[in-house]
Design an enzyme around this catalytic site. Structure first.
Site, mmCIF file in Angstrom:
data_model
loop_
_atom_site.group_PDB
_atom_site.id
_atom_site.type_symbol
_atom_site.label_atom_id
_atom_site.label_comp_id
_atom_site.label_asym_id
_atom_site.label_seq_id
_atom_site.Cartn_x
_atom_site.Cartn_y
_atom_site.Cartn_z
ATOM 1 N N ARG B 338 0.833 -1.197 0.000
ATOM 2 C CA ARG B 338 0.000 0.000 0.000
ATOM 3 C C ARG B 338 0.869 1.248 0.000
ATOM 4 O O ARG B 338 1.535 1.541 0.999
ATOM 5 C CB ARG B 338 -0.912 0.019 1.250
ATOM 6 C CG ARG B 338 -1.853 -1.154 1.380
ATOM 7 C CD ARG B 338 -3.096 -1.000 0.549
ATOM 8 N NE ARG B 338 -3.764 -2.287 0.329
ATOM 9 C CZ ARG B 338 -4.731 -2.786 1.107
ATOM 10 N NH1 ARG B 338 -5.147 -2.116 2.138
ATOM 11 N NH2 ARG B 338 -5.289 -3.947 0.811
ATOM 12 N N GLU B 340 0.650 4.184 0.761
ATOM 13 C CA GLU B 340 -0.089 5.203 1.504
ATOM 14 C C GLU B 340 0.856 5.941 2.439
ATOM 15 O O GLU B 340 1.532 5.317 3.238
ATOM 16 C CB GLU B 340 -1.184 4.532 2.347
ATOM 17 C CG GLU B 340 -2.236 3.852 1.511
ATOM 18 C CD GLU B 340 -2.916 2.742 2.284
ATOM 19 O OE1 GLU B 340 -2.743 2.669 3.517
ATOM 20 O OE2 GLU B 340 -3.611 1.939 1.641
ATOM 21 N N ARG B 346 -1.203 1.975 13.142
ATOM 22 C CA ARG B 346 -1.829 0.784 12.593
ATOM 23 C C ARG B 346 -1.687 0.653 11.078
ATOM 24 O O ARG B 346 -2.342 -0.179 10.478
ATOM 25 C CB ARG B 346 -3.304 0.754 13.006
ATOM 26 C CG ARG B 346 -4.051 1.992 12.608
ATOM 27 C CD ARG B 346 -5.366 2.188 13.333
ATOM 28 N NE ARG B 346 -6.155 3.126 12.562
ATOM 29 C CZ ARG B 346 -7.044 2.783 11.642
ATOM 30 N NH1 ARG B 346 -7.292 1.525 11.414
ATOM 31 N NH2 ARG B 346 -7.680 3.685 10.944
ATOM 32 N N HIS B 347 -0.816 1.467 10.484
ATOM 33 C CA HIS B 347 -0.605 1.377 9.037
ATOM 34 C C HIS B 347 0.830 1.015 8.697
ATOM 35 O O HIS B 347 1.767 1.500 9.321
ATOM 36 C CB HIS B 347 -0.965 2.700 8.358
ATOM 37 C CG HIS B 347 -2.432 2.940 8.275
ATOM 38 N ND1 HIS B 347 -3.121 3.615 9.240
ATOM 39 C CD2 HIS B 347 -3.343 2.555 7.340
ATOM 40 C CE1 HIS B 347 -4.411 3.656 8.911
ATOM 41 N NE2 HIS B 347 -4.571 3.015 7.769
ATOM 42 N N GLU B 496 -10.357 -2.631 13.021
ATOM 43 C CA GLU B 496 -10.688 -3.410 11.824
ATOM 44 C C GLU B 496 -9.440 -4.169 11.376
ATOM 45 O O GLU B 496 -8.347 -3.605 11.337
ATOM 46 C CB GLU B 496 -11.159 -2.450 10.730
ATOM 47 C CG GLU B 496 -11.545 -3.112 9.424
ATOM 48 C CD GLU B 496 -10.438 -3.083 8.384
ATOM 49 O OE1 GLU B 496 -10.454 -3.929 7.489
ATOM 50 O OE2 GLU B 496 -9.539 -2.212 8.499
ATOM 51 N N SER B 499 -11.575 -6.943 5.740
ATOM 52 C CA SER B 499 -12.723 -6.527 4.959
ATOM 53 C C SER B 499 -13.089 -7.683 4.047
ATOM 54 O O SER B 499 -12.210 -8.396 3.572
ATOM 55 C CB SER B 499 -12.375 -5.321 4.093
ATOM 56 O OG SER B 499 -12.712 -4.143 4.742
ATOM 57 N N ARG B 549 -2.197 -7.025 12.038
ATOM 58 C CA ARG B 549 -3.243 -6.433 12.888
ATOM 59 C C ARG B 549 -3.866 -7.455 13.819
ATOM 60 O O ARG B 549 -4.251 -7.127 14.944
ATOM 61 C CB ARG B 549 -4.336 -5.800 12.013
ATOM 62 C CG ARG B 549 -3.897 -4.478 11.442
ATOM 63 C CD ARG B 549 -5.085 -3.576 11.226
ATOM 64 N NE ARG B 549 -4.644 -2.305 10.667
ATOM 65 C CZ ARG B 549 -5.422 -1.491 9.976
ATOM 66 N NH1 ARG B 549 -6.678 -1.815 9.747
ATOM 67 N NH2 ARG B 549 -4.957 -0.355 9.527
#
Lengths: 575, 575
Positions: B338, B340, B346-347, B496, B499, B549
């Site tokens: 990712r 990002e 948490r990333h 979370e 998904s 996670r």
């Protein structure tokens, strides 16, 4: 891929950005105030308008579907179709009845005659013999069955229904219910020969188009002979490799195609099993390495925000750092990236590596022996366990002559020769191998495979003590001879599928070895790696197995791409 | 990384190129004629010269080592050291005797007193109490033991030997042989309290330097409180997260650090186990996607020969194509990338995804229920199986208060609420959630976790029926309400970690959904994906779990980097 599972991103993926952009049409300042995501350029309809439009669209679609269904029903009724409720498109909202035994076609073999069953399968063939009688061959994975559709009967099957069945497109998925019966004579056109299904009802789950780019049945045999690399001879009786790879979703439906991928899964299962049995820890290395670690050919460069990163060529440095970090036995399964412009039958730019690393107590042959036992465990598992045996049979029956013929050494006692002995064996066979420490090329490897099969009755063997000039800087030299190393390759059918070695664990020795090869231990890219050994590390070694090569060699597949789900090579990045 | 295991490249890796370059000094034309690899610029000494130099170097080194050993021996002799043969550097070529019971320190607990044993371990502490008595604490993984070095005895331990032991650097690895004895009083400074080792001999396997950037014992507790992201407060009693990550090889040696990574391995083991038990196939997707598939933020761009490629954000498209290819149940474990620019607790830019995809027979809740059962299997496994229980204990004992406190729902019956119910619960608790279909933010998620723990006594729950506006184009709309979807998120302790959804399997519906989101199904990048559904595909769904996670939430770790072996974030690409 525009997917966000597993971790909800703070920044949006491209598709989400489009979505978010579509969600708001407020001016920027207001949007920021209201804490909404700032949209991309190119404004889209407002959130509410979009939602409304979506709702209306859905409604209209639903209405259209309903209308179509009603029209179909009416047509059926107008034609006095007594069986109109027994076929059509499956409606999940108001599903038609199904049998208590709703099973997979693969589980039908053990079912008693006169059982009423429901299953879903693909149309392999549809044929109307007369107005009163039709036949389907339905396929699901490795299994297929004949379905008989006969006018009348307790369900009052209609001629319209038979005609409709005859018009079903190959590869469509249908849900059928019917009675399991013994056929009048053994069915030859399906794998299930002692059962057939007498149809009660049939509904389309998913429709395939009339025309498909390749026929699934044409893919259920080896691709026609081809040259090295991706080039294929098209127009031969069956579909060439390129067309199969271009249409992998279809070629994967051929039993052989599915069985190869499922056999690959069996290899990773057995590998994992053996590793956990032997107290290895499954580690997740990183696949991105810092900008300075690498540089140049062989490595894919990644744009990493404002910096450069590189895709790792193997998890080895990470495995070794984990050993230096005090863990005794680690393994990892993951992608290996090689930016090599090689277009051969045995090279990919991305393949799956099965890697392990372990500490050594007395001698590096502990690692070599472990690797040999591991491979014998995996191959023996494939050969003796029911499921992989079934998969191998399916592949052989599809016309792959070497599937199921792989020979392990007698008594499962691994055959191990040195590099020098390999050279001598080649020389005895009249194959000139050049200088003692020159590499063995692909043709010589193949020849060696045949010599060893002849002499030792095995398709699996290992070659030990490679010359230092052929190995990377971190390979531990041999204490017997400084021109040799404590390193080995593993072979199946004359093809190398694993390299391994003891690594230099002493910091000073490692630095010396680097300098000898013209590398600098102080290099920013090597710093973290070399540091690990400065801080004290046990003697250790390991290896990396190429999953795709193992499957290719075990089954005797001509091209490694056949043993790869979505292969990548210099000319292929899709599907 | 300059490694060539698993697949022998045709083109060379950077290091090999240097090696190859070093192997030949012939002019270019001759080299090509002789079929050797063309070297890089910057010529190196000839192959033979290099080999000769290497041999000479080795010889010189060996001679130097031998000399040093001889000097040491002489010094010992000159000092009348009766124990000179009982300590020093381990020589693998002429190894000193070791006990029949050569074991791992972890296996010592069950050994009888007065057994003579050999093991290898790291020096945790070295202390000379008097000229006649010294102590070591040796550590191996999770275990440590006290070693007594007393002058005299049957081995005739010398004062020189005691002094030498006292000078051993922390983190050095030693091989010790001695007698297992009951200590006079319970040992408090080691995990093994009812045994100690009375030393016979000790040899250094690997030496650590006097100075280390962080102390291992300081890493065996949670890092000090910190802000969101990578920022750390340095200089607090224990070592900050940044220093731990920079020196991962050392922080990994702390029992808690090792236990976290080993617990992660237990999660993948349980995941694999459950998948194989339920007839899933382990697939190896590609992690490189064609140039046109993506574009822009969220995706890392790769230089792929003369083209562009992208690192996949998830294996989802591949999983789905495999389902369209006729496979019913597939899973995959691998990296997820990712791009990002998120610097939060948490990333990560790279994490491990545990993905699965399966066909649906009647209702998409088949997938959701499967996912719930899977998670309960994994978490219950961690809580009840001996080894993961031991790991969790080690982590709790290191001061992580939430390790071991995770609550599964009573009776292992999964708690499932809808997105609308989640909003209502928040609203009841006085937390304003905005519009009904607006997303739930991180703070609200946390709050929801607390509400649900209070109300349903569980740290694990799932949220169903997400609004369509929050989901990607391929998510199947809800038949109940076109503004909702058949999709869900999984939560642990309000975070979370997965998904999932039913995907649109009908080609026309998919195209419509794409157009509705402003995407083109004819786009070259989507072609292979959308085609898969044109050719007939069963209803299906799945999900992607974030391994890191799961471990972070299960143990209640503050930062996801603690649950990652070699974390990658916008500011970190090493080690």
């Amino acid at each position: 891929m525009p997917v966000t599972e597993g971790q909800k991103p703070d920044t949006a993926t491209p598709i989400e950005q489009i979505e978010q952009a579509s969600r708001s049409s407020m001016p920027l300042a207001e949007r920021q105030k209201s804490n909404e995501t700032v949209p991309l350029e190119g404004e889209k309809p407002s959130k509410n308008a979009l939602k409304k439009a979506a709702k209306e669209k859905e409604k209209a679609e639903k209405a259209a579907k309903r209308e179509q269904q009603e029209r179909e029903e009416k047509e059926k009724a107008a034609a006095n179709d007594t069986a109109s409720h027994l076929y059509g498109h499956l409606n999940y909202e108001a599903p038609p009845p199904f049998a208590e035994k709703f099973l997979d076609l693969g589980d039908l073999e053990g079912i008693e005659e006169n059982s009423r069953v429901t299953f879903e399968a693909r149309v392999g063939n549809a044929r109307v013999q007369s107005a009163k009688l039709g036949f389907l061959v339905l396929r699901d994975g490795f299994d297929s069955i004949q379905v008989v559709i006969a006018e009348g009967g307790p369900q009052k099957i209609s001629r319209q229904m038979i005609k409709w069945c005859g018009g079903l497109n190959t590869e469509s998925i249908v849900r059928v219910t019917g009675l399991v019966q013994a056929p009048k004579e053994e069915v030859k056109s399906a794998t299930i020969s002692h059962h057939e299904l007498h149809l009660d009802s049939i509904y389309v789950v998913a429709e395939a188009p009339e025309q498909l780019p390749v026929q699934v049945k044409d893919c259920n045999q080896p691709p026609p002979g081809e040259e090295e690399g991706d080039a294929v001879i098209e127009g031969l009786p069956n579909v060439g490799l390129k067309a199969r790879l271009d249409n992998k979703v279809l070629s994967l439906r051929a039993p052989a195609g599915e069985a190869i991928i499922k056999l690959e899964s069996e290899v990773t299962r057995l590998f994992n099993e053996y590793m956990f049995q032997h107290k290895f820890t499954d580690i997740q290395p990183s696949y991105l390495a810092g900008a300075a670690t690498e540089g140049g050919a062989g490595v894919f460069e990644v744009k990493y925000f404002e910096e450069k990163a590189f895709l790792t060529q193997s998890p080895q440095f990470f495995k070794q750092m984990t050993i230096a970090g005090g863990m005794k036995r680690v393994f990892s399964v993951g992608p290996v990236f090689r930016a090599e412009n090689s277009n051969t039958r045995r090279h990919l730019t991305e393949f799956t590596g099965l890697d392990f690393e372990m500490t050594i107590r007395h001698h590096y042959h502990e690692v070599l022996s472990f690797g040999e036992s591991l491979m014998i465990y995996i191959i023996r598992g494939l050969q003796t366990q029911e499921y992989p045996k079934k998969l191998t049979n399916i592949i052989r029956e599809a016309g792959y002559p070497e599937a199921g013929t792989f020979q392990l050494p007698p008594g499962d006692k691994a055959v191990r020769i040195t590099f020098a002995e390999a050279k001598a064996l080649l020389s005895e066979a009249g194959i000139e191998g050049g200088e003692p420490h020159s590499d063995i090329d692909t043709a010589q490897e193949k020849a060696l495979g045949k010599i060893i099969l002849e002499k030792y009755k095995t398709d699996f063997y290992t070659v030990d003590e490679f010359p230092r000039s052929l190995r990377p800087f971190y390979t531990h030299p041999s204490p017997k001879d400084p021109a040799l190393t404590n390193s080995y390759d593993f072979f199946m059918r004359g093809q190398e599928f694993m390299s391994g070695a003891q690594r230099i664990h002493n910091y000073n020795d490692l630095c010396e070895s680097m300098r000898l090869k013209g590398l600098s231990p102080e290099d920013e890219g090597f710093k973290h790696y070399t540091e690990a050994f400065k801080w004290g590390c046990s003697p250790h070694g390991g290896g990396g197995l190429g999953l795709n090569r193992i499957v290719q060699s075990f089954l005797g597949l001509n091209n490694i791409r056949e043993a790869t789900l979505f292969p990548r090579d210099p000319g292929r990045l899709a599907p």
